[in-house]
Design an enzyme around this catalytic site. Structure first.
Site, PDB file in Angstrom:
ATOM      1  N   GLU A 105       0.888  -1.173   0.000  1.00  0.00           N
ATOM      2  CA  GLU A 105       0.000   0.000   0.000  1.00  0.00           C
ATOM      3  C   GLU A 105       0.918   1.213   0.000  1.00  0.00           C
ATOM      4  OE1 GLU A 105      -3.397   0.105   0.086  1.00  0.00           O
ATOM      5  OE2 GLU A 105      -3.716  -2.056   0.142  1.00  0.00           O
ATOM      6  N   CYS A 133      -2.050   9.543   2.764  1.00  0.00           N
ATOM      7  CA  CYS A 133      -1.641   8.945   1.490  1.00  0.00           C
ATOM      8  C   CYS A 133      -2.583   9.316   0.359  1.00  0.00           C
ATOM      9  CB  CYS A 133      -1.559   7.435   1.631  1.00  0.00           C
ATOM     10  SG  CYS A 133      -3.084   6.711   2.240  1.00  0.00           S
TER      11      CYS A 133
HETATM   12  P1  NAD Z   1       8.135   4.568   5.116  1.00  0.00           P
HETATM   13  O1  NAD Z   1       8.155   3.794   3.849  1.00  0.00           O
HETATM   14  O2  NAD Z   1       9.300   5.438   5.436  1.00  0.00           O
HETATM   15  O3  NAD Z   1       7.953   3.600   6.387  1.00  0.00           O
HETATM   16  C1  NAD Z   1       7.001   2.560   6.445  1.00  0.00           C
HETATM   17  C2  NAD Z   1       7.498   1.434   7.350  1.00  0.00           C
HETATM   18  O4  NAD Z   1       8.687   0.893   6.797  1.00  0.00           O
HETATM   19  C3  NAD Z   1       7.860   1.882   8.756  1.00  0.00           C
HETATM   20  O5  NAD Z   1       7.417   0.884   9.663  1.00  0.00           O
HETATM   21  C4  NAD Z   1       9.372   1.978   8.739  1.00  0.00           C
HETATM   22  O6  NAD Z   1       9.957   1.690   9.991  1.00  0.00           O
HETATM   23  C5  NAD Z   1       9.749   0.892   7.762  1.00  0.00           C
HETATM   24  N1  NAD Z   1      11.007   1.159   7.048  1.00  0.00           N
HETATM   25  C6  NAD Z   1      11.585   2.342   6.761  1.00  0.00           C
HETATM   26  N2  NAD Z   1      12.723   2.167   6.054  1.00  0.00           N
HETATM   27  C7  NAD Z   1      12.853   0.827   5.890  1.00  0.00           C
HETATM   28  C8  NAD Z   1      13.805  -0.004   5.237  1.00  0.00           C
HETATM   29  N3  NAD Z   1      14.860   0.509   4.615  1.00  0.00           N
HETATM   30  N4  NAD Z   1      13.614  -1.344   5.256  1.00  0.00           N
HETATM   31  C9  NAD Z   1      12.545  -1.886   5.859  1.00  0.00           C
HETATM   32  N5  NAD Z   1      11.614  -1.148   6.516  1.00  0.00           N
HETATM   33  C10 NAD Z   1      11.761   0.187   6.525  1.00  0.00           C
HETATM   34  O7  NAD Z   1       6.791   5.404   5.063  1.00  0.00           O
HETATM   35  P2  NAD Z   1       6.285   6.525   6.053  1.00  0.00           P
HETATM   36  O8  NAD Z   1       7.146   7.741   5.930  1.00  0.00           O
HETATM   37  O9  NAD Z   1       6.074   5.958   7.399  1.00  0.00           O
HETATM   38  O10 NAD Z   1       4.839   6.851   5.438  1.00  0.00           O
HETATM   39  C11 NAD Z   1       4.656   7.760   4.396  1.00  0.00           C
HETATM   40  C12 NAD Z   1       4.445   7.070   3.070  1.00  0.00           C
HETATM   41  O11 NAD Z   1       3.494   6.046   3.183  1.00  0.00           O
HETATM   42  C13 NAD Z   1       3.887   8.007   2.007  1.00  0.00           C
HETATM   43  O12 NAD Z   1       4.517   7.729   0.771  1.00  0.00           O
HETATM   44  C14 NAD Z   1       2.421   7.628   1.935  1.00  0.00           C
HETATM   45  O13 NAD Z   1       1.787   7.923   0.724  1.00  0.00           O
HETATM   46  C15 NAD Z   1       2.479   6.165   2.192  1.00  0.00           C
HETATM   47  N6  NAD Z   1       1.219   5.701   2.719  1.00  0.00           N
HETATM   48  C16 NAD Z   1       0.441   4.887   1.958  1.00  0.00           C
HETATM   49  C17 NAD Z   1      -0.789   4.473   2.448  1.00  0.00           C
HETATM   50  C18 NAD Z   1      -1.707   3.569   1.674  1.00  0.00           C
HETATM   51  O14 NAD Z   1      -2.657   3.084   2.273  1.00  0.00           O
HETATM   52  N7  NAD Z   1      -1.469   3.312   0.412  1.00  0.00           N
HETATM   53  C19 NAD Z   1      -1.204   4.903   3.698  1.00  0.00           C
HETATM   54  C20 NAD Z   1      -0.373   5.749   4.427  1.00  0.00           C
HETATM   55  C21 NAD Z   1       0.851   6.138   3.943  1.00  0.00           C
END
Ligand code: NAD
Length: 468
Positions: free
Chosen positions: A220, A254
């Site tokens: 997602e 998002c």
């Molecule tokens: P992110 O990708 O930075 O983090 C998401 C998760 O991944 C967190 O639990 C984080 O600890 C983990 N993570 C971070 N770096 C990692 C790595 N290198 N390896 C493995 N895990 C890692 O996202 P965010 O900043 O928390 O959220 C914002 C983003 O999420 C935006 O792009 C937004 O559009 C998207 N989002 C999508 C939805 C949806 O339903 N489609 C909903 C909310 C947010």
């Protein structure tokens, strides 16, 4: 579960996974009543902890109105659980399937069974909804869950861990707290399914790690979700809705409107309406312990740098906050060049670029030439133009003449397409994504099937029939 050191991180996670698998093997697939009871326990715990959740989110964001947390973050989970509990029995029932005449009178059906242990990785922006809704879905499908919330919302993560510890044994639901290191180790576990919500960039890494174990993923992700305004749109409503989309959660949603596409002649008037609507929305939020803050200084700095770069490249920035033009956030940006970071990256904050078109074809081309967005919004008085945009663009979901409401319809699959995601959940779509659809064919004791096999008495007849 708090992972303290890097040493043995993977071993610790593997031990949790092994304990869940062992418990699963011992208990087998839970029946309908057990799943409904789990969902009820989860719902009751969420209701009982709601004040903690509101406080935790306010602490993580600096400020966040209680009704934003309840209506946009926690409430959808309670609604989603009600929907899952209501329909679970029907979705779990074996489904009869048709059988070709050559296999008569055999009988075919689909049995939906749990996948096993589902890993869930959640972002910080809606820390409760985006961890607890996938969790509820996985439980509805009869799975066990390891959940990793985001380290950027530490109070919320702690509140989630406390809530879940109270109602579930870690052999059924375990919470793993930690940062990027933990996330990377988590994504490398041999789950039966990995459900990730977050950025496209991290999603790519997570999918790569999952591929090593052939773990199927639901991703997602994010992207730039456009709003297309037809000339005959209700501009006043659109301005109010878009202001809501950019002020609620400070635009860190998002499916928030990322930018607006509007006819050249309507743009200036609309920007004025929008600035007024944003000011009003900010003032209302300020009266309710808000407005919601930006999650961290690093994220604020990033947003400022997006605006500064656009300004340096010739864009006009209009402050739309309480101090008028000198406000930093929210802001409306006119004439941002297409190659500016503001127009290339997902904004994820209270900044709204306004992009103009002369023909609706240009607006459609603008959307179709970019990566497929997670959401698309169409404001149009005429059904014909709305239908044309629907037909000629692709996006995860669409709301017409409204803002973000498709998320709250539990009977609609929620998810992206292309760079905005793989797979979907909510309601039936989520239940199916986290279940294995096992096809079962019951061959009757007496049938012509063996005679139609290669070398059988009716083989030639069967071959002719099959090739007709
Ligand atoms: P992110 O990708 O930075 O983090 C998401 C998760 O991944 C967190 O639990 C984080 O600890 C983990 N993570 C971070 N770096 C990692 C790595 N290198 N390896 C493995 N895990 C890692 O996202 P965010 O900043 O928390 O959220 C914002 C983003 O999420 C935006 O792009 C937004 O559009 C998207 N989002 C999508 C939805 C949806 O339903 N489609 C909903 C909310 C947010």
């Amino acid at each position: 579960m708090q992972i303290g050191s890097e040493v043995g991180l993977r071993a610790e996670l593997e031990a949790v996974l092994a304990a869940q698998r062992l418990a699963q093997a011992g208990a087998g697939a839970p029946g309908r009543e057990a799943r409904r009871a789990d969902l009820l326990k989860l719902k009751q715990a969420i209701r009982a902890h709601r004040h903690n959740l509101v406080h935790a989110a306010a602490a993580d964001f600096g400020a966040r109105p209680a009704d934003e947390t309840l209506i946009l973050d926690v409430g959808p989970v309670v609604q989603g659980i009600n929907h899952l509990r209501r329909h679970l029995g029907r979705w779990m029932r074996p489904e009869r399937r048709s059988v070709p005449i050559t296999l008569w009178p055999g009988r075919a059906r689909i049995i939906r069974e749990p996948l096993g242990v589902v890993g869930i990785m959640a972002p910080w922006n809606y820390p409760f909804g985006l961890s607890l809704m996938p969790l509820a879905t996985a439980l509805a499908a009869g799975n066990r869950v390891m959940l990793k919330p985001s380290e950027l919302a530490p109070e919320s993560s702690r509140a989630i861990a406390a809530l879940l510890r109270e109602v579930f044994d870690p052999a059924q639901v375990a919470v793993v707290e930690g940062g990027v290191e933990t996330g990377a180790a988590f994504a490398g576990l041999p789950f039966d399914h990995l459900f990730f919500t977050g950025s496209t960039e991290v999603g790519r890494k997570v999918m790569r790690a999952a591929a090593d174990n052939l773990v199927p993923v639901t991703l997602e992700l994010g992207g730039k979700s456009p709003v297309i305004l037809s000339r005959d749109a209700d501009f006043e409503k659109a301005a109010r809705d878009i202001a809501f989309g950019k002020i609620a959660n400070a635009g860190q949603t998002c499916i928030a409107p990322d930018y607006v596409l509007i006819h050249d002649e309507d743009a200036a008037g609309f920007a004025e309406r929008l600035a007024a609507a944003m000011k009003r929305a900010r003032a209302v939020a300020a009266r309710r312990e808000g407005p919601c803050g930006i999650i961290s200084d690093r994220h604020s700095q990033r947003l400022l740098s997006l605006m500064d770069e656009a300004r340096d490249l010739g864009a006009t920035v209009i402050g739309a906050g309480p101090e008028g033009a000198s406000s930093t956030f929210p802001a409306i940006v006119l004439d941002a060049p297409p190659d500016s970071r503001l127009m290339r990256e997902e904004i994820f904050g209270p900044i709204l670029p306004v992009v103009t078109y002369n023909l609706i074809d240009e607006a459609i081309a603008h959307v179709t030439s970019a990566p497929k967005p997670l959401a698309l919004y169409i404001y149009s008085g005429s059904g014909a133009e709305r239908d044309r945009i629907l037909r000629e663009t692709q996006s995860g979901n669409v709301t017409t003449n409204g803002m973000m409401t498709h998320y709250a319809v539990d009977d609609l699959p929620f998810g992206g397409v292309g760079h905005s995601g793989i797979g979907a959940y909510h309601g039936r779509a989520g239940f199916d994504a986290m279940s294995h659809a096992k096809g079962v064919f019951e061959e009757p004791r007496r049938s012509l099937i063996p005679l139609g096999r290669p070398g059988g008495r009716f083989a030639k007849l069967f071959a002719r029939y099959m090739m007709r």
